[in-house]
Structures are given as C-alpha cells and as structure tokens.
Design an enzyme around this catalytic site. Structure first.
Site, PDB file in Angstrom:
ATOM      1  N   ARG A 117     -93.644  66.641  16.990  1.00 23.04           N
ATOM      2  CA  ARG A 117     -92.678  67.771  16.952  1.00 23.04           C
ATOM      3  C   ARG A 117     -91.851  67.905  18.221  1.00 23.04           C
ATOM      4  NH1 ARG A 117     -97.121  69.846  14.409  1.00 23.04           N
ATOM      5  NH2 ARG A 117     -96.840  69.939  12.155  1.00 23.04           N
ATOM      6  N   LYS A 139     -77.101  64.485  21.002  1.00 21.90           N
ATOM      7  CA  LYS A 139     -77.067  64.131  19.576  1.00 21.90           C
ATOM      8  C   LYS A 139     -77.902  62.865  19.406  1.00 21.90           C
ATOM      9  CE  LYS A 139     -72.618  65.525  17.712  1.00 21.90           C
ATOM     10  NZ  LYS A 139     -71.447  64.948  17.066  1.00 21.90           N
ATOM     11  N   GLU A 181     -63.531  54.584  24.328  1.00 18.99           N
ATOM     12  CA  GLU A 181     -64.054  55.968  24.412  1.00 18.99           C
ATOM     13  C   GLU A 181     -63.565  56.639  25.697  1.00 18.99           C
ATOM     14  OE1 GLU A 181     -65.598  57.733  22.156  1.00 18.99           O
ATOM     15  OE2 GLU A 181     -66.652  56.367  20.820  1.00 18.99           O
ATOM     16  N   LYS A 223     -67.376  65.154  28.992  1.00 17.48           N
ATOM     17  CA  LYS A 223     -68.363  65.315  27.915  1.00 17.48           C
ATOM     18  C   LYS A 223     -69.337  66.439  28.252  1.00 17.48           C
ATOM     19  CE  LYS A 223     -70.774  63.698  24.206  1.00 17.48           C
ATOM     20  NZ  LYS A 223     -71.264  62.641  23.369  1.00 17.48           N
ATOM     21  N   GLU A 233     -71.398  71.662  17.979  1.00 13.68           N
ATOM     22  CA  GLU A 233     -70.168  71.213  17.335  1.00 13.68           C
ATOM     23  C   GLU A 233     -69.627  72.218  16.324  1.00 13.68           C
ATOM     24  OE1 GLU A 233     -70.174  66.967  16.529  1.00 13.68           O
ATOM     25  OE2 GLU A 233     -68.580  67.288  15.078  1.00 13.68           O
ATOM     26  N   ARG A 237     -66.525  71.120  20.577  1.00 12.07           N
ATOM     27  CA  ARG A 237     -67.081  69.761  20.586  1.00 12.07           C
ATOM     28  C   ARG A 237     -66.407  68.841  19.577  1.00 12.07           C
ATOM     29  NH1 ARG A 237     -73.446  67.987  21.519  1.00 12.07           N
ATOM     30  NH2 ARG A 237     -73.032  65.775  21.504  1.00 12.07           N
ATOM     31  N   ASN A 241     -64.280  64.091  18.501  1.00 11.94           N
ATOM     32  CA  ASN A 241     -64.127  63.231  17.320  1.00 11.94           C
ATOM     33  C   ASN A 241     -62.721  62.662  17.190  1.00 11.94           C
ATOM     34  OD1 ASN A 241     -66.772  63.565  16.470  1.00 11.94           O
ATOM     35  ND2 ASN A 241     -66.267  65.534  15.519  1.00 11.94           N
ATOM     36  N   HIS A 244     -62.222  59.427  15.516  1.00 15.55           N
ATOM     37  CA  HIS A 244     -63.488  59.043  14.900  1.00 15.55           C
ATOM     38  C   HIS A 244     -63.494  59.201  13.384  1.00 15.55           C
ATOM     39  CE1 HIS A 244     -64.835  58.820  18.969  1.00 15.55           C
ATOM     40  NE2 HIS A 244     -66.069  58.539  18.637  1.00 15.55           N
ATOM     41  N   HIS A 248     -64.721  56.079  11.664  1.00 14.13           N
ATOM     42  CA  HIS A 248     -65.963  55.996  10.874  1.00 14.13           C
ATOM     43  C   HIS A 248     -65.681  55.435   9.477  1.00 14.13           C
ATOM     44  CE1 HIS A 248     -68.245  59.228  13.376  1.00 14.13           C
ATOM     45  NE2 HIS A 248     -68.365  58.030  13.897  1.00 14.13           N
ATOM     46  N   HIS A 261     -68.311  49.888  17.275  1.00 12.03           N
ATOM     47  CA  HIS A 261     -67.957  51.302  17.124  1.00 12.03           C
ATOM     48  C   HIS A 261     -66.682  51.655  17.903  1.00 12.03           C
ATOM     49  CE1 HIS A 261     -68.520  55.593  16.678  1.00 12.03           C
ATOM     50  NE2 HIS A 261     -68.476  55.738  17.999  1.00 12.03           N
TER      51      HIS A 261
HETATM   52  N1  LIG Z   1     -75.060  60.336  19.961  1.00 10.43           N
HETATM   53  C1  LIG Z   1     -73.780  60.292  20.225  1.00 10.43           C
HETATM   54  O1  LIG Z   1     -73.183  61.301  20.630  1.00 10.43           O
HETATM   55  C2  LIG Z   1     -73.036  59.009  20.041  1.00 10.43           C
HETATM   56  C3  LIG Z   1     -71.735  58.893  20.511  1.00 10.43           C
HETATM   57  C4  LIG Z   1     -71.079  57.663  20.367  1.00 10.43           C
HETATM   58  C5  LIG Z   1     -71.735  56.588  19.782  1.00 10.43           C
HETATM   59  N2  LIG Z   1     -73.007  56.733  19.327  1.00 10.43           N
HETATM   60  C6  LIG Z   1     -73.716  55.609  18.706  1.00 10.43           C
HETATM   61  O2  LIG Z   1     -73.811  54.538  19.642  1.00 10.43           O
HETATM   62  C7  LIG Z   1     -73.968  53.317  18.914  1.00 10.43           C
HETATM   63  C8  LIG Z   1     -73.140  52.235  19.552  1.00 10.43           C
HETATM   64  O3  LIG Z   1     -73.605  52.017  20.859  1.00 10.43           O
HETATM   65  P1  LIG Z   1     -73.175  50.725  21.713  1.00 10.43           P
HETATM   66  O4  LIG Z   1     -71.759  50.459  21.522  1.00 10.43           O
HETATM   67  O5  LIG Z   1     -73.706  50.927  23.061  1.00 10.43           O
HETATM   68  O6  LIG Z   1     -73.914  49.534  20.928  1.00 10.43           O
HETATM   69  P2  LIG Z   1     -75.374  48.884  21.077  1.00 10.43           P
HETATM   70  O7  LIG Z   1     -76.385  49.912  21.376  1.00 10.43           O
HETATM   71  O8  LIG Z   1     -75.577  48.028  19.877  1.00 10.43           O
HETATM   72  O9  LIG Z   1     -75.219  47.925  22.338  1.00 10.43           O
HETATM   73  C9  LIG Z   1     -74.380  46.812  22.248  1.00 10.43           C
HETATM   74  C10 LIG Z   1     -75.092  45.500  22.593  1.00 10.43           C
HETATM   75  O10 LIG Z   1     -75.127  45.345  24.006  1.00 10.43           O
HETATM   76  C11 LIG Z   1     -76.450  45.045  24.438  1.00 10.43           C
HETATM   77  N3  LIG Z   1     -76.563  45.583  25.796  1.00 10.43           N
HETATM   78  C12 LIG Z   1     -76.776  46.868  26.144  1.00 10.43           C
HETATM   79  N4  LIG Z   1     -76.679  47.003  27.471  1.00 10.43           N
HETATM   80  C13 LIG Z   1     -76.403  45.797  27.990  1.00 10.43           C
HETATM   81  C14 LIG Z   1     -76.182  45.306  29.305  1.00 10.43           C
HETATM   82  N5  LIG Z   1     -76.176  46.122  30.359  1.00 10.43           N
HETATM   83  N6  LIG Z   1     -75.951  43.985  29.461  1.00 10.43           N
HETATM   84  C15 LIG Z   1     -75.921  43.149  28.389  1.00 10.43           C
HETATM   85  N7  LIG Z   1     -76.097  43.545  27.125  1.00 10.43           N
HETATM   86  C16 LIG Z   1     -76.333  44.859  26.920  1.00 10.43           C
HETATM   87  C17 LIG Z   1     -77.301  45.714  23.395  1.00 10.43           C
HETATM   88  O11 LIG Z   1     -78.622  45.226  23.347  1.00 10.43           O
HETATM   89  C18 LIG Z   1     -76.526  45.397  22.131  1.00 10.43           C
HETATM   90  O12 LIG Z   1     -76.775  44.071  21.722  1.00 10.43           O
HETATM   91  C19 LIG Z   1     -73.563  53.608  17.481  1.00 10.43           C
HETATM   92  O13 LIG Z   1     -74.705  53.582  16.670  1.00 10.43           O
HETATM   93  C20 LIG Z   1     -72.965  55.011  17.537  1.00 10.43           C
HETATM   94  O14 LIG Z   1     -73.192  55.732  16.354  1.00 10.43           O
HETATM   95  C21 LIG Z   1     -73.663  57.915  19.453  1.00 10.43           C
END
Ligand SMILES: NC(=O)c1ccc[n+]([C@@H]2O[C@H](COP(=O)([O-])OP(=O)(O)OC[C@H]3O[C@@H](n4cnc5c(N)ncnc54)[C@H](O)[C@@H]3O)[C@@H](O)[C@H]2O)c1
Length: 357
Positions: A117, A139, A181, A223, A233, A237, A241, A244, A248, A261
């Site tokens: 929990r 989030k 971003e 942020k 949101e 907030r 988006n 986005h 999306h 993304h």
């Molecule tokens: N919670 C939120 O507010 C929020 C906001 C934006 C995006 N997201 C989420 O984030 C995700 C995308 O994240 P991302 O773009 O970081 O992708 P990801 O987590 O897949 O990372 C990209 C790749 O880079 C590798 N990697 C990470 N750090 C590294 C480093 N320092 N050196 C070499 N390789 C490295 C990872 O293992 C992976 O293969 C999506 O699922 C999206 O929905 C969430």
C-alpha cells in the site's frame, strides 16, 4: 547547482539538478529505512552501476531488473518486481530507487505506490526526457493493451536526483527525443528557454555541459512550479500536455514502436502550432518559429502512410478526453498557452494533415 521544491498536499520534496549528485545518493535514504530496492535496466547498470554503488557508500541494496521497452511497461512487470521484493525480504519499511529512463521512473514509482500500500521512492532519472519530465511530478503508471499509461497512481517521490553527467552515454536519438520536451517547456512557459534552444542549437546538440545543465534546470524549474500549483492535473498542469494529445494518438496509431515518445511529441507540437494558428490564437511568425525549433532537433521517423482519419479516431480515446471532449493546449505566444475544448474537427484534421506532410 539548483534545487527546486515541489510542494503538494501529499509531500514536499526537492528536485536537484547537479552533476555528480548520484555520488551522494545515500544521503537521501531515510536513516530508519529498511531494505533498499533499485529498479533498473541492464544497459543503465552497465554504464552507471558503479556510480550508483559509489553513491550508496556501503549501504546494502537489491537490484530489481526490468528488461526495458514500452511493450513491457505493464502491470505484469510491476507484479513480478513486487513478488521479487517479497522474496528478498521487502516490507513496509522498504525504499525503492528508480534508476533509469522514463519507463523505469514510471514503473518503479508505480511499484512503490502499491507495494504494501505504498513505500517511498527516490527518482534517479538517466535519460534527458526523464530528467526534464517523467521523473518529476509524481505521475506513475503502466500501459494497458487499450492504451498508454491507463493505470497508475500519483506517488510523489522523496527526492528527484538529476545528474546531467549520465547523459554522456545516452544514444543520439534518445537525446534528441528528450530535447523535444525541453522545447515544450520553453513554448509553454519560458521564452528565455525557447530562445536558448533556438540560438544555441550547436551547443545543445554537442551536449555542451553548461548549456545542457541550463536547459535541464530551467525545464525542471518549470515542471516543479506547475506541479506545485496543480498536482492532480485539474487545471494548470494540463499545459504540460502541449503537443501530447496528437503525439499520443500518433504513438498509438503506429503501435508504440515507430516513434520515441519525444519524437511523437515533436510532431504533436508541430500540429499544435498549426492548430493554434488555425484557431486564431497564434500569429504565423510564432507558429513558424515553433516548427523551425522542433525540426532543428529532428530527424523524425518516416511519416508516410499515417492516415489523418485514423489519428483523428485515436484522439477521442486519449485518457485526457474529459467526458468525451478532447481538450487542446494552444499556444497564444511563446511562453503562454490556453486550454481549449470544442475545437472544430475540421481544424484539428487540417492541423494533423499539415504536421504529417
Ligand atoms: N510520468 C510522467 O509524467 C511522464 C512524462 C513523460 C514521459 N513519461 C513516460 O516516459 C517513458 C519514456 O521515457 P524515455 O524516453 O526515457 O524512454 P526509456 O525509459 O525507454 O529510455 C530509453 C532507452 O535509453 C536507455 N537509457 C536510459 N538511460 C541511459 C543512459 N544514461 N545511457 C544510455 N542508455 C540509457 C534505456 O534503458 C532505454 O533503452 C514513456 O513510457 C512515457 O510515457 C512519463
């Protein structure tokens, strides 16, 4: 280096942007905490596991491996990690550290939100996208077959530890996707940041440490301020988006494998700039500036074959549609936005068509 406060009813914490902050990781673990579990992927661990271990300064921890990939950002992965935590002696005093890209931050945060929990989580983002966006704001979540991030929880971390040094190993395509971003943060809230991305693109692309730290710090500042004003949101907030909603839809339409993304958000921002102009909110010069800034940090995956009508169909399914109405974040000038519902379908269709050209 800067630290920014996030203040929500649930928790107040700092997002620290500091080269080498991971060397001080142990300082952020509460003294009375029980077992520490680090969620990470093999690639991140190979590059930066030594740094993490050094930061733990002899404090014991267990690794929870996540194989990586959007297709594995699922409840089943969270369940498997939770089972492993129990096997390894995890309990209510445990702490999770999410050490990786945005997927690890989302899943590790979600794991912490629901394990027994709820246990605390420390976010240690290692991609640019995660540092400027995913790791800040609480989030967390996972994907369903029917869509991205459709299950999750708000779970604010104990701290967000952003070490720009780890970006040195980030593949070029991932880095450029994260830059989108940063551009978004400039468009919605900071003309100065937008200007930096315009005038210093060479330094941004060569990852000049000083420029990279400036752009991360300014994005994180924005942020943190937005999340502090509206954690859930319900108002402000939503401006995060920008780009986005259509982004999306593009990701869903192409099965989450075609775009990163940030790349989908880039195309979504081009569409949103066109839409802002078509809706009469934005002048053509500012529209063109936005498009130019986004395109400068391409290239983008091939857009041929993506059908405007199919993307339109996806928009209604976006979880940000409220009672069937899609809300769009429109830009009125660089640094200012408005959230608008009920935009005519013809304008949306045209904006998508222009962005996919
Ligand atoms: N919670 C939120 O507010 C929020 C906001 C934006 C995006 N997201 C989420 O984030 C995700 C995308 O994240 P991302 O773009 O970081 O992708 P990801 O987590 O897949 O990372 C990209 C790749 O880079 C590798 N990697 C990470 N750090 C590294 C480093 N320092 N050196 C070499 N390789 C490295 C990872 O293992 C992976 O293969 C999506 O699922 C999206 O929905 C969430």
């Amino acid at each position: 280096m800067p630290a920014f406060a996030v203040s929500t009813p649930a928790q107040t914490y700092e997002a620290i942007v500091e080269r080498g902050v991971l060397r001080r990781l142990r300082e952020f673990i509460p003294p009375r905490a029980g077992k520490v579990f680090a969620v990470t992927t093999e690639d991140v661990w190979q590059w930066h596991g030594d740094l993490f271990t050094e930061g733990m300064a002899g404090r014991e921890f267990e690794l929870l491996w996540f194989p990586g990939g959007e297709e594995r950002k699922r409840m089943s992965s969270v369940e498997a990690m939770a089972e492993r935590m129990v096997e390894l002696g995890g309990d209510r005093s445990s702490v999770v550290i999410a050490f990786g890209g945005g997927i690890v931050n989302d899943l590790g945060g979600f794991l912490a939100a629901i394990f027994m929990r709820g246990v605390p989580v420390i976010q240690a983002p290692t991609t640019l996208l995660a540092q400027v966006d995913a790791a800040v704001g609480g989030k967390t979540g996972a994907n369903l077959t029917s869509g991205k991030n459709l299950v999750g929880a708000f779970h604010q971390p104990l701290a967000v530890l952003t070490d720009p040094g780890v970006l040195a190993t980030l593949p070029e395509r991932e880095y450029r996707a994260g830059v989108q971003e940063v551009i978004k943060c400039g468009i919605i809230r900071s003309p100065g940041l937008f200007e930096l991305m315009h005038t210093c693109s060479k330094h941004v692309l060569t990852r000049d440490p000083e420029v990279v730290e400036r752009m991360i710090a300014e994005s994180v500042r924005i942020k943190c301020a937005v999340v502090s004003a509206d954690e859930r949101e319900s108002g402000l907030r939503r401006i995060l988006n920008f780009g986005h909603t259509i982004g999306h839809a593009l990701e869903a339409e192409t099965g989450y494998t075609h775009f990163l993304h940030g790349e989908a958000v880039g195309i979504g921002m081009i569409a949103a700039a066109h839409l802002s102009h078509l809706a009469g909110s934005l002048g053509s010069a500012a529209r063109d500036e936005i498009i130019e800034a986004v395109e400068r940090y391409g290239p983008f995956p091939d857009l041929t074959g993506i059908q405007v009508e199919s993307v339109m169909g996806r928009l209604d399914k976006d979880k940000k549609a409220v009672q069937g109405t899609v809300h769009f974040v429109l830009v009125t000038r660089i640094g200012e936005t408005e959230v608008v519902a009920g935009i005519e379908a013809a304008a949306v269709r045209e904006a998508i068509r222009l962005a996919l050209r």
